[in-house]
Write an enzyme that holds these catalytic residues in place. Structure first.
Site, mmCIF file in Angstrom:
data_model
loop_
_atom_site.group_PDB
_atom_site.id
_atom_site.type_symbol
_atom_site.label_atom_id
_atom_site.label_comp_id
_atom_site.label_asym_id
_atom_site.label_seq_id
_atom_site.Cartn_x
_atom_site.Cartn_y
_atom_site.Cartn_z
ATOM 1 N N ASP A 72 70.204 43.033 2.629
ATOM 2 C CA ASP A 72 69.136 42.288 1.968
ATOM 3 C C ASP A 72 68.345 43.224 1.054
ATOM 4 O O ASP A 72 67.867 44.273 1.489
ATOM 5 C CB ASP A 72 68.230 41.679 3.047
ATOM 6 C CG ASP A 72 67.238 40.678 2.503
ATOM 7 O OD1 ASP A 72 67.669 39.598 2.072
ATOM 8 O OD2 ASP A 72 66.028 40.988 2.514
ATOM 9 N N ASN A 73 68.243 42.864 -0.217
ATOM 10 C CA ASN A 73 67.416 43.600 -1.176
ATOM 11 C C ASN A 73 67.673 45.108 -1.202
ATOM 12 O O ASN A 73 66.733 45.913 -1.077
ATOM 13 C CB ASN A 73 65.931 43.353 -0.896
ATOM 14 C CG ASN A 73 65.512 41.938 -1.221
ATOM 15 O OD1 ASN A 73 66.041 41.311 -2.132
ATOM 16 N ND2 ASN A 73 64.549 41.420 -0.471
ATOM 17 N N ASP A 77 54.229 38.802 7.032
ATOM 18 C CA ASP A 77 54.919 39.068 8.296
ATOM 19 C C ASP A 77 55.956 40.172 8.170
ATOM 20 O O ASP A 77 56.689 40.450 9.121
ATOM 21 C CB ASP A 77 55.587 37.788 8.806
ATOM 22 C CG ASP A 77 56.545 37.165 7.785
ATOM 23 O OD1 ASP A 77 56.407 37.452 6.582
ATOM 24 O OD2 ASP A 77 57.430 36.388 8.200
ATOM 25 N N GLU A 118 72.957 42.295 -1.715
ATOM 26 C CA GLU A 118 72.215 41.125 -2.162
ATOM 27 C C GLU A 118 71.101 41.634 -3.068
ATOM 28 O O GLU A 118 69.960 41.793 -2.658
ATOM 29 C CB GLU A 118 71.649 40.342 -0.961
ATOM 30 C CG GLU A 118 71.049 39.002 -1.355
ATOM 31 C CD GLU A 118 69.523 38.985 -1.280
ATOM 32 O OE1 GLU A 118 68.940 37.920 -1.542
ATOM 33 O OE2 GLU A 118 68.918 40.026 -0.958
ATOM 34 N N GLN A 175 63.516 46.143 6.868
ATOM 35 C CA GLN A 175 62.082 45.857 6.843
ATOM 36 C C GLN A 175 61.662 45.513 8.262
ATOM 37 O O GLN A 175 62.520 45.271 9.118
ATOM 38 C CB GLN A 175 61.795 44.690 5.896
ATOM 39 C CG GLN A 175 62.547 43.421 6.282
ATOM 40 C CD GLN A 175 62.688 42.446 5.138
ATOM 41 O OE1 GLN A 175 62.737 42.829 3.968
ATOM 42 N NE2 GLN A 175 62.759 41.156 5.458
ATOM 43 N N LYS A 187 64.944 29.261 7.233
ATOM 44 C CA LYS A 187 64.344 30.550 7.573
ATOM 45 C C LYS A 187 63.157 30.391 8.514
ATOM 46 O O LYS A 187 62.786 31.342 9.221
ATOM 47 C CB LYS A 187 63.872 31.263 6.300
ATOM 48 C CG LYS A 187 64.969 31.848 5.442
ATOM 49 C CD LYS A 187 64.428 32.590 4.244
ATOM 50 C CE LYS A 187 63.744 31.669 3.252
ATOM 51 N NZ LYS A 187 63.342 32.395 2.013
ATOM 52 N N TYR A 188 62.564 29.194 8.522
ATOM 53 C CA TYR A 188 61.323 29.010 9.268
ATOM 54 C C TYR A 188 61.424 27.958 10.367
ATOM 55 O O TYR A 188 60.421 27.660 11.018
ATOM 56 C CB TYR A 188 60.197 28.628 8.301
ATOM 57 C CG TYR A 188 60.092 29.561 7.120
ATOM 58 C CD1 TYR A 188 59.644 30.869 7.283
ATOM 59 C CD2 TYR A 188 60.473 29.144 5.847
ATOM 60 C CE1 TYR A 188 59.562 31.742 6.200
ATOM 61 C CE2 TYR A 188 60.399 30.009 4.757
ATOM 62 C CZ TYR A 188 59.951 31.308 4.945
ATOM 63 O OH TYR A 188 59.878 32.167 3.876
#
Length: 659
Positions: free
Chosen positions: A379-380, A344, A408, A309, A517-518
């Site tokens: 991821d995904n 984002d 995942e 992504q 994560k942030y």
């Protein structure tokens, strides 16, 4: 019929790892009452073959099985051969009729025909000459009318000739199923301990008036020693790429970032580059290479988190707008998982330029392989076409068979299983939400049934997941779930901070507050350990136990036992001497609480056969691998478990030869 392991009728190959024992099963039968035999022929990548006789596991009901053990990686195959067994048929007739004095001459003549057929194979070169003397002596005895009937047939029924017929049977009417494909991966595809961390947090520091300074690969490298000392095999890094600034998320996923907020590493891409670049705060590619080199010195492999992504600032957005979904108003669609919104992040679309996007992703992955990455956590993956994964993973299997992919994919079982079938080596699972003995047993049985194509990885928490069980149970919950994750399946992992029992959730969400994560999240592991507040000693012990016991490195060797307390889970893992790789049997028995807020005093009911004990055994010795204590147990021992300090026994069953 019904040969296993065969996946979807052969549409996909079955898989295992080198040195793993694979049980081949088939229903095989014939008309009438004559004897038959079944064997499995395992073919290595170089074409060499190993023949193993299969045994009937339910005589009269046609199920046959045998273990095979591929000893190298590559593309193998196996076939199952069923055949009429004229020697076994004759031997049965002789054993019935000769003692009764019935048809003696006919029985001896029929036996001679069978033995002549065996000698004909020697003449033809399809049977070794070494079999000849025993067969010829038996044939001469059958033809000697001066002997008593019992003496005439005795050599033909003796153990030496029976042994030859077991190893190299005389076969007629052979039918074959196969060849069936079997891909053999390296051991890490089945067994390993993963430690996940955000490299930017390792060594990050805050200075009043100056703000945050990111950790780097140089500071993260210093953390590798501690990870290796705990016995982990894989250092798993969350995304290390440049992070976009457009719609950057602030702390706790807010839409209003403050100055210095680093943004989510899953919002990949900026003017500094995309998926093949390194965030400048972390260092350079040379710094990453040094990180990987140090990991390898410590016996660690490096896994990289790949999120397919892009942030709105990713170079691909300007260079390849056709790789994204363009909405009717001309804007590019951002990611959504209602009610969650990820402004984002732009998801990729394979609908417009499949070949171009495929090549870009393949080249990006190969770039990281060239820099020492041997595992990818994807991821995904369930949001990408299965066709894409089937083609990409086949190409990597051909060019980079050492590289392992972990899916995942918290999604529907059909998709999770499909990803395993098309080539994913491992998969995240729903262990995180399975708590009761009944739930865990049912889930493990489901996973064992899928073992020919899907290997589970158990994680008590992740950077995305903190269940109510974990946020409400404190240290007891974290210790308990670590024990279960580390012993139920061969691959498990933890997310950094697990040893510090980071258990405070963000209100209304099943994830940690102040999520890493942030923001930066440096941790004082040394201080917590010195104060006795860290689970590091337990994690170290669990990884040591896993290394020392091959049974815990197996998925399919599991058996469940009973406890009178319905909240106590009892299971064992057993490998015989041939399967353990050590020359000795290995059995681990786990007795565990499943709730973090109650103790148990209960009686167990153990299947001693499943523990590898000899028939007739009534008592045995066990050693608790967490405490060193030894006990003398029988089939119904009593146990006391305490949530605070003894949530489980992890026991080694001491076999007589080990006493």
């Amino acid at each position: 019929m019904e040969v296993q392991p065969v996946v979807d009728g052969g549409r996909f190959p079955a898989s295992c790892v080198e040195g793993e024992t694979v049980t081949v099963r088939a229903n095989a039968f014939r008309e009438g009452h004559d004897a038959m035999g079944v064997q499995v022929v395992l073919t290595a990548p170089d074409g060499s073959e190993t023949v193993t006789r299969m045994r009937s596991t339910n005589p009269g009901l046609d199920l046959w099985e045998a273990p095979v053990r591929p000893d190298a990686t590559g593309h193998w195959s196996f076939r199952v051969e069923a055949f009429s067994a004229p020697y076994a048929t004759w031997a049965h007739v002789a054993e019935v009729k000769i003692p009764a004095g019935l048809d003696v001459e006919l029985v001896c003549a029929d036996g001679a025909v069978v033995l002549e057929a065996i000698l004909a194979e020697i003449t033809a070169g399809t049977r070794p000459e070494a079999d000849g003397p025993v067969v010829r002596a038996a044939l001469a005895s059958l033809r000697s009318s001066s002997l008593s009937p019992a003496a005439r047939v005795a050599p033909a029924l003796a153990e030496d000739l029976r042994g030859l017929m077991t190893v190299r049977p005389l076969r007629e009417g052979v039918t074959v199923s196969g060849p069936h494909r079997l891909i053999v991966h390296r051991r890490r595809a089945l067994y390993g301990s993963w430690y996940e961390f955000f490299p930017r947090s390792e060594g990050a520091r805050f200075e009043e008036g100056l703000g945050w300074t990111s950790g780097t690969f140089a500071t993260a490298t210093r953390s590798l020693d501690r990870i290796a000392e705990m016995g982990f095999d894989v250092a798993y890094l969350t995304p290390i790429h440049p992070i976009g600034s457009t719609f950057r998320k602030g702390r706790n996923n807010t839409l209003e970032p403050q100055p210095g907020d680093p943004g989510s590493p899953y919002a990949i891409g900026s003017a500094d580059g995309g998926h093949d670049a390194i965030h400048p705060d972390l260092g350079t590619l040379a710094d990453f290479d040094a990180f990987v080199a140090r990991a390898q010195e410590l016996g660690l492999e490096v896994a990289l988190d790949i999120a397919l992504q892009c942030s709105p600032d990713h170079p691909w957005v300007a260079e390849h707008p056709e790789w994204f979904v363009v909405r009717s108003d001309g804007s590019i669609a951002y990611a959504e998982n209602p009610p969650k919104k990820y402004q984002d992040i732009y998801p990729l679309s394979f609908d417009t330029d499949y070949e171009g996007l495929y090549a870009a992703i393949r080249d990006m992955l190969e770039h990281w392989v060239d820099h020492g990455v041997t595992l990818f956590r994807i991821d995904n993956p369930h949001t990408k076409p299965v066709r894409f994964w089937e083609e990409l993973l086949a190409e990597f299997d051909a060019k980079h068979p050492e590289v392992i992919f972990l899916a995942e994919a918290f999604t529907r079982p059909t998709m999770m299983h499909a990803l395993g079938k098309v080539g994913y080596h491992q998969s995240y699972t729903y262990f995180t939400w399975r708590h009761t003995p009944e739930e865990l047993r049912e889930y493990l049985e489901e996973l064992v049934a899928a073992a020919p194509y899907m290997r589970p990885s158990f994680w008590p928490t992740t950077h995305d997941i903190l269940t109510p069980f974990m946020s409400g149970g404190g240290r007891a919950a974290f210790a308990l779930r670590a024990i279960l994750a580390a012993t139920l399946v061969p691959t498990w992992g933890i997310y950094a901070g697990y040893e510090l029992v980071e258990d405070v959730p963000r209100p209304g969400a099943q994830e940690q507050i102040d999520n890493e994560k942030y923001e930066y999240k440096p941790r004082d592991h040394a201080g917590a350990l010195a104060r006795g507040e860290s689970l590091q000693p337990l994690l170290t012990a669990l990884n040591r136990i896993r290394r020392e016991h091959p049974a815990l490195q197996s998925l399919t060797a599991i058996s469940f036992h009973e406890a009178e307390d319905p909240q106590v889970l009892v299971f064992s893992k057993h490998l015989d001497a041939a399967s353990s790789g050590t020359g000795a049997p290995d059995t681990v028995l786990v007795v565990s609480l499943t709730e973090h807020d109650r103790d148990a005093w209960t009686t167990l009911h153990l299947d001693l056969g499943a523990l590898g004990l000899e028939p007739g055994a009534t008592a045995f010795e066990v050693e608790d691998l967490l405490t060193g204590e030894r006990y003398r147990w029988d089939a119904a021992p009593s146990v006391i478990l305490r949530a605070a300090d003894r949530p489980a026994h992890v026991l080694r069953v001491i076999h007589p030869e080990e006493s």
